[in-house]
Motif scaffolding. Structure first.
Motif, PDB file in Angstrom:
ATOM      1  N   LYS A 176       8.162   7.010  -2.228  1.00  0.00           N
ATOM      2  CA  LYS A 176       8.420   8.168  -3.077  1.00  0.00           C
ATOM      3  C   LYS A 176       7.425   8.181  -4.228  1.00  0.00           C
ATOM      4  O   LYS A 176       7.293   7.201  -4.961  1.00  0.00           O
ATOM      5  N   TRP A 177       6.734   9.291  -4.384  1.00  0.00           N
ATOM      6  CA  TRP A 177       5.750   9.401  -5.453  1.00  0.00           C
ATOM      7  C   TRP A 177       6.390  10.077  -6.665  1.00  0.00           C
ATOM      8  O   TRP A 177       6.415  11.286  -6.794  1.00  0.00           O
ATOM      9  N   SER A 178       6.885   9.240  -7.545  1.00  0.00           N
ATOM     10  CA  SER A 178       7.516   9.709  -8.774  1.00  0.00           C
ATOM     11  C   SER A 178       6.432  10.125  -9.774  1.00  0.00           C
ATOM     12  O   SER A 178       5.253   9.786  -9.614  1.00  0.00           O
ATOM     13  N   PHE A 237       0.859  -1.182   0.000  1.00  0.00           N
ATOM     14  CA  PHE A 237       0.000   0.000   0.000  1.00  0.00           C
ATOM     15  C   PHE A 237       0.895   1.231   0.000  1.00  0.00           C
ATOM     16  O   PHE A 237       1.771   1.380   0.848  1.00  0.00           O
ATOM     17  N   VAL A 238       0.653   2.109  -0.974  1.00  0.00           N
ATOM     18  CA  VAL A 238       1.562   3.230  -1.196  1.00  0.00           C
ATOM     19  C   VAL A 238       0.951   4.583  -0.869  1.00  0.00           C
ATOM     20  O   VAL A 238       1.656   5.606  -0.902  1.00  0.00           O
ATOM     21  N   GLY A 239      -0.333   4.619  -0.548  1.00  0.00           N
ATOM     22  CA  GLY A 239      -0.954   5.892  -0.234  1.00  0.00           C
ATOM     23  C   GLY A 239      -2.418   5.748   0.099  1.00  0.00           C
ATOM     24  O   GLY A 239      -2.955   4.633   0.196  1.00  0.00           O
ATOM     25  N   ASN A 294      -8.569  14.830  -1.111  1.00  0.00           N
ATOM     26  CA  ASN A 294      -7.295  14.827  -0.398  1.00  0.00           C
ATOM     27  C   ASN A 294      -6.477  13.613  -0.806  1.00  0.00           C
ATOM     28  O   ASN A 294      -7.027  12.622  -1.307  1.00  0.00           O
ATOM     29  N   PHE A 295      -5.206  13.694  -0.560  1.00  0.00           N
ATOM     30  CA  PHE A 295      -4.288  12.632  -0.950  1.00  0.00           C
ATOM     31  C   PHE A 295      -3.127  12.585   0.038  1.00  0.00           C
ATOM     32  O   PHE A 295      -2.644  13.624   0.493  1.00  0.00           O
ATOM     33  N   TRP A 296      -2.705  11.365   0.385  1.00  0.00           N
ATOM     34  CA  TRP A 296      -1.576  11.179   1.293  1.00  0.00           C
ATOM     35  C   TRP A 296      -0.684  10.066   0.750  1.00  0.00           C
ATOM     36  O   TRP A 296      -1.187   9.017   0.334  1.00  0.00           O
ATOM     37  N   GLN A 297       0.615  10.253   0.755  1.00  0.00           N
ATOM     38  CA  GLN A 297       1.526   9.175   0.409  1.00  0.00           C
ATOM     39  C   GLN A 297       1.974   8.503   1.702  1.00  0.00           C
ATOM     40  O   GLN A 297       2.068   9.137   2.758  1.00  0.00           O
ATOM     41  N   LYS A 347       2.462   8.781 -10.067  1.00  0.00           N
ATOM     42  CA  LYS A 347       1.330   9.714 -10.155  1.00  0.00           C
ATOM     43  C   LYS A 347       0.526   9.455 -11.429  1.00  0.00           C
ATOM     44  O   LYS A 347      -0.713   9.488 -11.420  1.00  0.00           O
ATOM     45  N   ASP A 348       1.214   9.163 -12.521  1.00  0.00           N
ATOM     46  CA  ASP A 348       0.504   8.862 -13.774  1.00  0.00           C
ATOM     47  C   ASP A 348      -0.349   7.603 -13.628  1.00  0.00           C
ATOM     48  O   ASP A 348      -1.459   7.524 -14.178  1.00  0.00           O
TER      49      ASP A 348
END
Length: 387
Positions: free
Chosen positions: A358-360, A331-333, A350-353, A364-365
C-alpha cells in the motif's frame, strides 16, 4: 544441528553485506565502498547517471561523479577488468586476478575471432605506439569494420585493444567523458602489485573466500557467479578443502521453502549483530550488485526483476530503464526515470507499486525525498512527474 536462517534475517544479512542496511550518510570513503562490495560494474548508459556512479552513491550520498575517475586515473587505487562484465576492482586485488587474464585470453583464443582481425604483429605495433605516445583511446586509430556491419561489430583496432586488455597486457589508464584510454600495464599498475605472483590454488582460495564473505551465505553456484572468475569444479574443490571454515545452513526463501547453503564461520555473530535496516526509500540501479544475481534476488525477496533495455519497446513488461525501489528489507515498487541535464530535471516516466504494498502518503513522501536527493548527484534541481 544445521543452523536455520529465517527469511527476514537472510534478507537483512544480504542488505547489510551489500552496504544497503544503513542510511547512506556519514564520512565518505569511496575506495572502502569498492573493497567492501568487491567490484562495481561499469556501464555506458547515462540514463540519470551511469550505473557505477549510482551504485557508489547508493552507499553514501556524499559521492559525486568525478570521484571514481580520480581513484582510477590519478590515485591508481583501482583497476578495470572483467567480472561478469566490465568492472572496477580495488588495485590490491590485482595479483588475485592474474589467472582471470589467462582464462579470458584462452577463451577468446579458442574463438579465433579477435586474433583473426589483428595478428600478433599488428598488436605489437599498437603497443609500440602506446609506449611512444602514452595511453591512447580507440579514436587514435582508424581501421574499419571488416565485412557486414552488425550491432556489435568492432573495427580491428578496437578488437586488438580489447584483446590485450582482457589478457592483461594493457590496462585502463584513465577515462575522459567515459572514453577508455589504454596504457601499457607496466606503466599503469604499480610494480610491487603487478610483479606479485601467486599460484592458481591461492587465487582460487582467495576468490571463493572473498565471495562468500561478501555474500554472507549462499550456494556454491552463488559463490561461482559472484566474480565469474572460477569454474564449477574449482568451487567444489575449494568447498571440500575448506569444510572446517564453512558453516552449513538452511536458508528460508521468500516462498517459505528451505534451501541448503553454506555460510561464513562468523555467521551467528553476524545474525546477532543485525539491526533493523534503514526505513528510507532507496532507488536501486538495475546493475547494482545487490540485485545482479536475479536467482538470489527472487529467492530472498520474491522480487521478479529483469532489465529490459535490449527488449523491443512493444514487448517490454515495464520499461526501458526501470529502477527497483527498496524500503527497509523489501522491494515496494519500481520507477522509470530519466534525467535532462540541460534543464536540471529528473523526469518520472512511469511508476508501479508492488502487489500487496500500500502506497500511503508517507511512503510517497519518502520517494519524493529520495528523488530530490538523486538530483543533487547530477547537479539537477527539480523532479517532474510526467506519468
Amino acid at each position: 544441528m544445521v543452523l536455520k536462517i529465517n527469511n527476514r534475517d537472510a534478507r537483512r544479512l544480504w542488505l547489510s553485506a551489500q552496504g544497503l542496511g544503513s542510511a547512506p550518510t556519514g564520512p565518505l570513503d569511496v575506495l572502502k565502498i569498492i573493497k567492501d562490495l568487491g567490484f562495481v560494474q561499469l556501464d555506458t548508459i547515462q540514463n540519470v547517471t551511469r550505473a557505477h556512479h549510482h551504485i557508489l552513491w547508493s552507499r553514501n550520498q556524499n559521492y559525486r561523479e568525478p570521484m571514481l575517475d580520480e581513484l582510477l586515473g590519478n590515485e591508481r587505487t583501482v583497476f578495470e577488468h572483467f567480472t561478469h562484465d566490465a568492472s572496477i576492482l580495488p588495485m590490491e586485488f590485482y595479483p588475485m586476478w592474474k589467472r582471470q587474464f589467462r582464462r579470458i585470453k584462452e577463451r577468446i583464443d579458442r574463438s579465433n575471432y579477435y586474433s583473426s582481425m589483428v595478428d600478433a604483429k599488428g598488436r605489437e605495433a599498437i603497443k609500440d605506439r602506446i609506449a611512444s605516445e602514452g595511453p591512447l583511446s580507440t579514436q587514435a586509430f582508424d581501421t574499419k569494420v571488416v565485412g557486414t556491419k552488425k550491432m556489435w561489430s568492432r573495427p580491428p583496432h578496437k578488437l586488438a585493444l580489447d584483446y590485450m586488455w582482457y589478457a592483461g597486457e594493457l590496462s585502463t589508464s584513465h577515462r575522459r567523458d567515459f572514453r577508455k584510454f589504454y596504457g601499457l600495464s607496466k606503466d599503469v599498475i604499480p610494480d610491487e602489485i603487478r610483479n606479485r605472483e601467486l599460484p592458481d590454488s591461492h587465487q582460487i582460495d582467495w576468490l571463493c573466500n572473498a565471495a562468500l564473505d561478501r555474500l554472507a551465505f549462499g550456494s556454491l553456484a552463488d559463490i561461482r557467479r559472484f566474480w565469474e572468475a572460477t569454474n564449477v569444479d574449482e568451487v567444489k574443490a575449494w568447498a571440500s578443502n575448506s569444510q572446517s571454515n564453512l558453516i552449513p545452513v538452511e536458508l528460508q526463501a521468500k516462498d517459505g521453502s528451505w534451501i541448503e547453503a553454506i555460510a561464513t564461520s562468523d555467521i551467528e555473530q553476524r545474525i546477532a549483530q543485525l539491526s533493523t535496516p534503514t526505513s528510507r526509500m532507496r532507488i536501486i540501479n538495475p546493475f547494482d550488485p545487490a540485485i545482479r544475481d536475479r536467482t538470489r534476488l527472487t529467492r530472498l525477496f520474491g522480487f521478479d526483476y529483469r532489465i529490459e533495455i535490449f527488449v523491443p519497446a512493444a514487448k517490454r513488461q515495464w520499461g526501458y530503464y526501470v529502477y527497483p525501489l527498496l524500503e527497509g528489507d523489501r522491494f515496494v515498487g519500481r520507477i522509470e526515470i530519466k534525467s535532462d541535464r540541460k534543464t536540471g530535471t529528473i523526469n518520472v516516466v512511469n511508476f508501479w507499486q508492488e502487489a500487496g504494498v500500500k502506497w500511503s502518503p508517507k511512503r510517497k513522501d519518502k520517494l519524493d525525498a529520495e528523488l530530490l536527493r538523486l538530483t543533487r548527484l547530477i547537479g539537477a534541481n527539480k523532479v517532474n512527474w510526467s506519468c
